[in-house]
Design a protein around this motif. Structure first.
Motif, PDB file in Angstrom:
ATOM      1  N   GLY A 154      13.562  67.853  77.130  1.00 51.08           N
ATOM      2  CA  GLY A 154      13.277  67.218  78.415  1.00 51.08           C
ATOM      3  C   GLY A 154      14.529  67.016  79.249  1.00 51.08           C
ATOM      4  O   GLY A 154      14.528  66.245  80.213  1.00 51.08           O
ATOM      5  N   ASP A 155      15.594  67.711  78.886  1.00 54.55           N
ATOM      6  CA  ASP A 155      16.890  67.582  79.549  1.00 54.55           C
ATOM      7  C   ASP A 155      16.918  68.455  80.803  1.00 54.55           C
ATOM      8  O   ASP A 155      15.965  69.163  81.125  1.00 54.55           O
ATOM      9  CB  ASP A 155      17.998  67.992  78.566  1.00 54.55           C
ATOM     10  N   VAL A 156      18.056  68.419  81.499  1.00 53.48           N
ATOM     11  CA  VAL A 156      18.244  69.251  82.677  1.00 53.48           C
ATOM     12  C   VAL A 156      18.134  70.726  82.310  1.00 53.48           C
ATOM     13  O   VAL A 156      18.262  71.120  81.153  1.00 53.48           O
ATOM     14  CB  VAL A 156      19.612  68.959  83.329  1.00 53.48           C
ATOM     15  N   LYS A 157      17.930  71.549  83.323  1.00 54.36           N
ATOM     16  CA  LYS A 157      17.622  72.966  83.145  1.00 54.36           C
ATOM     17  C   LYS A 157      18.788  73.730  82.516  1.00 54.36           C
ATOM     18  O   LYS A 157      19.935  73.625  82.968  1.00 54.36           O
ATOM     19  CB  LYS A 157      17.274  73.549  84.509  1.00 54.36           C
ATOM     20  N   LYS A 158      18.494  74.492  81.441  1.00 52.75           N
ATOM     21  CA  LYS A 158      19.497  75.277  80.717  1.00 52.75           C
ATOM     22  C   LYS A 158      19.073  76.752  80.652  1.00 52.75           C
ATOM     23  O   LYS A 158      17.920  77.097  80.963  1.00 52.75           O
ATOM     24  CB  LYS A 158      19.672  74.737  79.289  1.00 52.75           C
ATOM     25  N   VAL A 159      20.020  77.606  80.209  1.00 55.45           N
ATOM     26  CA  VAL A 159      19.795  79.059  80.180  1.00 55.45           C
ATOM     27  C   VAL A 159      20.274  79.627  78.857  1.00 55.45           C
ATOM     28  O   VAL A 159      21.243  79.133  78.258  1.00 55.45           O
ATOM     29  CB  VAL A 159      20.552  79.752  81.339  1.00 55.45           C
ATOM     30  N   SER A 160      19.582  80.662  78.391  1.00 50.56           N
ATOM     31  CA  SER A 160      20.058  81.444  77.241  1.00 50.56           C
ATOM     32  C   SER A 160      19.875  82.922  77.556  1.00 50.56           C
ATOM     33  O   SER A 160      18.986  83.305  78.333  1.00 50.56           O
ATOM     34  CB  SER A 160      19.307  81.056  75.962  1.00 50.56           C
ATOM     35  N   TYR A 161      20.722  83.773  76.951  1.00 49.42           N
ATOM     36  CA  TYR A 161      20.719  85.212  77.231  1.00 49.42           C
ATOM     37  C   TYR A 161      20.688  86.018  75.933  1.00 49.42           C
ATOM     38  O   TYR A 161      21.263  85.616  74.919  1.00 49.42           O
ATOM     39  CB  TYR A 161      21.992  85.624  77.984  1.00 49.42           C
TER      40      TYR A 161
END
Length: 322
Positions: free
Chosen positions: A216-223
């Motif tokens: 529920g945290d701020v928006k993150k990214v993975s690649y």
């Protein structure tokens, strides 16, 4: 919840250091429900103001209150090995489709991730995991947070979680293929900068990117730099998942379920069901394939095709819509 024009509803803590509102007739919807995001206080005040000369009297009833024993928006709880979406140029447009889901159950609440997905009529559809929206009534009691991310210049500043849409209607869902499609009660307004993400049923192109709200945290990214392979997930007996064997950057965590997997062209190819990835072990995540959710089942309430291709044109992909 049904307000006349001019009516104003506020919710605040006793010392008024936290104030939500005004909620107005602009918040009226077909479900006549208004969910209000969690307010960090052990007590709250609901105040309604109505002009003398209105076309009708407000219809207000408090039907449900939940008390959470933990923080819902757990700022910076997710691992730092996943970069912030606001600081990744490749995510600059696509992240505008991704939202945090807060599902208000009758006895407990939970959170997940999802994304606006384009369709021929540009309706506000959200594509997420089937295990996030377990039944139709829960869709009406889900809050959708947009733009919940840190500013690009400062990852220590939480940013706003005030861009919310209250409630939705469950259109289709299946737990085996593990997808759900809902329609929001309203299109997010222009100031939310909504983006209806494009999608494809074709084999995805690498590299691929997942945008999510872990914990529920701020928006993150993975690649990941490689095209995932088709696989089963845990004890499922149907081969309907993209298996990401290794993340080259970032991971997914609890609360990421339902987050979209984008290919190199920026098309959604699936959404997260679950997996094992962690900072020290960035591998083994499984995404429900959009191409399988498309028409694996013939029933309208268990597939995507009737909503993303209502004219039966056998569409293989669709561009995004800003």
């Amino acid at each position: 919840f049904l307000l006349p024009e001019g009516g104003k509803l506020f919710v605040y803590n006793p010392d008024q250091s936290i104030v939500f509102g005004a909620f107005t007739s602009e918040n009226n919807n077909s479900e006549n429900k208004l969910l209000i995001r969690p307010l960090s206080s052990d007590s709250l005040v609901v105040e309604y103001l109505e002009p003398l000369n209105t076309s009708f009297k407000a219809d207000l009833h408090i039907s449900l209150a939940t008390h959470e024993m933990r923080s819902v928006n757990q700022f910076l709880k997710s691992n730092i090995c996943s970069p912030h979406a606001s600081q990744e140029d490749k995510a600059s447009l696509l992240k505008q489709s991704v939202c945090l889901l807060f599902m208000v159950g009758t006895t407990s609440s939970s959170y997940g991730s999802g994304s606006l997905i384009n369709n021929p009529e540009h309706k506000p559809y959200v594509y997420t995991a089937g295990h996030n929206i377990e039944y139709a009534d829960l869709a009406t009691r889900t809050i959708y947070y947009f733009n919940y991310e840190v500013p690009a210049q400062d990852s220590t500043f939480q940013g706003s979680y005030q861009f919310t849409i209250s409630g939705s209607k469950l259109l289709s869902r299946d737990i085996d293929v593990d997808f759900a499609l809902v329609e929001l009660n309203k299109m997010p307004p222009a100031e939310y900068r909504p983006y209806l993400a494009g999608w494809t049923r074709n084999t995805p192109k690498a590299p691929l990117m997942c945008i999510q709200h872990p914990y529920g945290d701020v928006k993150k990214v993975s690649y990941t730099e490689t095209v995932p392979t088709i696989s089963y997930f845990e004890d499922s007996n149907i081969k309907t998942y993209w298996w990401v064997k290794t993340w080259n950057k970032g991971v997914t965590e609890v609360g990421s379920s339902g987050s979209p997997l984008f290919d190199a062209d920026g098309y959604i190819v699936g959404e997260l069901t679950g997996g094992e990835s962690y900072c020290d072990t960035p591998h083994d995540d499984y995404f429900c394939m959009l191409s399988q959710a498309w028409d694996y089942y013939s029933e309208k309430e268990k597939h995507l095709v009737s909503y993303l291709d209502p004219q039966g044109e056998n569409l293989m992909y669709m561009e995004g819509y800003n």
